[in-house]
Design a protein around this motif. Structure first.
Motif, short mmCIF file in Angstrom:
data_model
loop_
_atom_site.label_atom_id
_atom_site.label_comp_id
_atom_site.label_asym_id
_atom_site.label_seq_id
_atom_site.Cartn_x
_atom_site.Cartn_y
_atom_site.Cartn_z
N ALA A 173 -10.30 -4.42 -2.24
CA ALA A 173 -8.84 -4.40 -2.92
C ALA A 173 -8.96 -4.37 -3.70
N CYS A 174 -9.54 -3.80 -5.26
CA CYS A 174 -9.33 -3.12 -6.01
C CYS A 174 -9.28 -1.59 -5.61
N PHE A 175 -9.64 -0.96 -4.82
CA PHE A 175 -9.82 0.40 -4.23
C PHE A 175 -8.31 0.57 -3.44
N ILE B 181 1.51 6.25 16.04
CA ILE B 181 0.81 6.19 17.28
C ILE B 181 -1.08 7.12 16.86
N LEU B 182 -0.73 8.09 16.13
CA LEU B 182 -1.38 8.97 14.77
C LEU B 182 -2.05 7.56 14.24
N GLY B 183 -1.60 7.05 13.82
CA GLY B 183 -2.55 6.31 12.69
C GLY B 183 -3.81 5.18 13.40
N ILE B 184 -2.74 5.12 14.88
CA ILE B 184 -3.66 3.81 15.76
C ILE B 184 -5.08 5.31 16.49
N VAL B 185 -4.40 6.52 16.66
CA VAL B 185 -5.81 7.31 17.02
C VAL B 185 -7.06 7.45 16.23
N PHE B 186 -6.12 8.17 15.22
CA PHE B 186 -6.98 8.32 14.17
C PHE B 186 -8.29 6.92 14.25
N LEU B 187 -7.63 5.53 14.01
CA LEU B 187 -8.10 5.06 13.25
C LEU B 187 -9.63 4.73 14.44
N ILE C 263 -5.10 -1.19 -4.09
CA ILE C 263 -4.22 -0.98 -4.94
C ILE C 263 -4.63 0.23 -5.54
N LEU C 264 -6.18 0.37 -5.38
CA LEU C 264 -5.41 1.90 -7.01
C LEU C 264 -5.25 3.43 -6.03
N VAL C 265 -5.87 2.99 -4.78
CA VAL C 265 -5.41 4.01 -3.49
C VAL C 265 -3.87 3.50 -2.56
N PRO C 266 -3.26 3.00 -2.51
CA PRO C 266 -2.45 2.33 -1.25
C PRO C 266 -2.66 2.74 -0.20
N LYS C 267 -1.98 4.23 -0.21
CA LYS C 267 -2.81 4.82 1.45
C LYS C 267 -3.45 4.36 2.34
N SER C 268 -4.84 3.89 1.75
CA SER C 268 -5.85 3.22 2.00
C SER C 268 -5.89 1.89 2.84
N GLU C 269 -4.51 1.39 2.62
CA GLU C 269 -5.03 0.08 2.81
C GLU C 269 -4.91 -0.77 4.41
N ILE D 87 -8.67 0.90 5.85
CA ILE D 87 -9.68 -0.30 4.70
C ILE D 87 -9.04 -1.96 5.62
N SER D 88 -7.88 -2.18 5.86
CA SER D 88 -7.41 -3.78 6.31
C SER D 88 -8.23 -3.34 7.31
#
Length: 510
Positions: free
Chosen positions: A73-75, A262-268, A77-83, A86-87
């Protein structure tokens, strides 16, 4: 409420319980308090040793799981684009059914307490992670602006401002996690442990020992309630501050292009496949039970196998969806009722905690015996699993209505319903949606466990049968299909959440 009234209520409940047991003395469904007490007295040494073992494993899993949740959770918040990455990864791991991951962990850890502790940690980290992320964002934009003016960075803002604001939400996550850790430890004991309450529960259910089953359920519930109460006591001591008004700039609709999604889904998806294959190869796991992505693709390419999987998933979702919606409605509705009539909470909350504290592996057969093996019984199991986290989260959300706003409504003579509709329910929405997201995998866990233990149909039974026959291709395919279903449902809830909170709680929208 006076202690005398509490004792009187408990005594009355025990008398009614004993009366119901005496009406049907030979029933396989219910045991009375006297029979349970007699069983506990006769087997006190065995039960004490088993409870100590399970409690130790649950406590260790509770600690490590929540520590991981706080770090994630702290990570975020510190790096919002990673949510979103990570989620999604955290959700995928959390969606792996405990009854499927248990045997695999047993193979990896071997004999000992490793699987119990790992499953307890896996059962708790995600709910705490979601609750804490909501809490870390529950601050006014003016506070972050003030920290920026004084030259403080994100890390200082996290510890000085955000963490203090998040404490009520953190403790809600910890309260929900206390019974969940106990459930994870007991399921871990189902996978071949030598001792513990889970081992005794499995023996009691297989031997149709009603007194033993109820005694173990009572002990498990008492220990889980003790953990819940201890966290609640810490919460009352460490979170005395009242909620404040959150003044944040409304978010204007910022829609991302379809190609970006679509790119985000493919990357994940690529990341998940690489991690899956990489971890298997890194630990040099035997391909007989540790299947790789290529193995699963080959297996599901067979039409017969795919039809079997989809049929089982359809049966599971037909029970999971009504139970999920019923649990959410029951939890949120009961939270509203308890807020309107606080004295009722003192009577209902112990019962609500008891229902959630008793591990589902114990309650599932009893609920099925009471309501039948059809839709009603399974929906009841799922609803019980979902409603308690929703109730706790929504109660906390209703209490987050700022004191200044409540005082303003009261000064104008507004009634309770007006205050509830205009102030408290909007304040509850972030907690409601957080609980709706965490309830997605919880509902799938509940329905697959019910199918495994009681109903004899659906993807839960398919996993149990394939695990017992070492058909790991089918087992891993079931897990993958459940994860895909959970991610799809989670994405739907998140889509609704963003559109609602953009209006009522813009600080929660990234």
């Amino acid at each position: 409420m006076a202690p005398e009234r509490i004792m009187l209520g408990v005594l009355l409940m025990l008398l009614v319980w004993e009366g119901l047991a005496q009406v049907q003395p030979d029933s396989m469904l219910i045991s009375g308090p006297f029979d349970i007490a007699e069983y506990i007295n006769d087997h006190s040494g065995l039960l004490f040793r088993a409870a100590t073992e399970t409690l130790r494993n649950a406590a260790l899993g509770f600690f490590w799981g929540n520590l991981a949740a706080v770090a994630l959770a702290c990570f975020v918040i510190l790096v919002p684009k990673s949510e979103w990455v990570i989620s999604a990864l955290a959700l995928l791991v959390f969606c792996i059914p405990l009854i499927a991951s248990g045997p695999i962990l047993r193979v990896l850890f071997g004999p000992g307490a490793g699987p119990q502790i790992a499953l307890a940690a896996l059962a708790v980290y995600y709910t705490t992670f979601l609750a804490l992320v909501v809490g870390l964002r529950a601050i006014s934009q003016s506070w972050t602006d003030l920290m920026t003016v004084y030259g403080r960075g994100c890390l200082s803002t996290l510890f000085v401002v955000r963490f203090r604001a998040s404490l009520p939400y953190l403790f809600v996550g910890l309260q929900i996690a206390a019974p969940a850790a106990f459930l994870g430890a007991m399921i871990g004991e189902f996978t071949g442990a030598e001792r513990g309450l889970g081992v005794l529960t499995l023996r009691a259910m297989r031997g149709l020992q009603t007194d033993a089953t109820w005694a173990l359920a009572a002990i498990s519930a008492s220990l889980a309630m003790l953990g819940y109460a201890c966290v609640g006591l810490l919460k009352s001591k460490l979170t005395p501050h009242a909620p404040t008004i959150l003044l944040s700039t409304p978010r204007v609709g910022q829609k991302r292009a379809l190609s970006t999604h679509i790119l985000g889904i493919v990357f994940l998806s690529s990341m998940v496949l690489v991690l899956w294959q990489g971890l298997m190869d890194l630990f040099n796991l035997n391909s007989f039970f540790a299947k790789r992505p290529a193995d699963i693709w080959t297996f599901v390419s067979n039409t017969t196998n795919l039809n079997t999987l989809l049929t089982a998933l359809g049966e599971t979702l037909a029970y999971a969806i009504p139970g999920y919606l019923a649990g959410l409605a029951l939890g949120a509705g009961l939270a509203v009722i308890l807020t309107l009539w606080p004295p009722v909470a003192r009577a209902i909350m112990p019962t609500a905690i008891s229902l959630r504290a008793v591990p589902i592996i114990t309650t599932a057969p009893l609920l099925v015996l009471a309501f039948g093996r059809g839709l009603t019984g399974t929906v009841a199991i799922v609803a019980v699993m979902v409603f308690f986290p929703t109730l706790v989260a929504c109660l906390q959300g209703l209490r987050q209505a700022p004191t200044q706003i409540v005082d303003l409504f009261e000064s104008y003579g507004a009634g309770r319903l007006k205050l509830l509709r205009c102030a408290q329910i909007p304040a509850m929405l972030p907690a409601l949606f957080a609980s709706a997201r965490m309830a997605v995998p919880a509902a799938l866990l509940a329905v697959t466990t019910a199918e495994w233990l009681a109903t004899g149909r659906g993807i839960g039974v398919l996993m149990a049968l394939t695990a017992s026959t070492s058909n790991y291709n089918m087992l891993w395919s079931c897990v993958v299909l459940l994860c895909l279903a959970a991610v799809t449902a989670y994405a739907g809830v998140a889509w609704c959440e963003k559109r609602v909170l953009r209006v009522y709680a813009s600080e929660q929208v990234v």
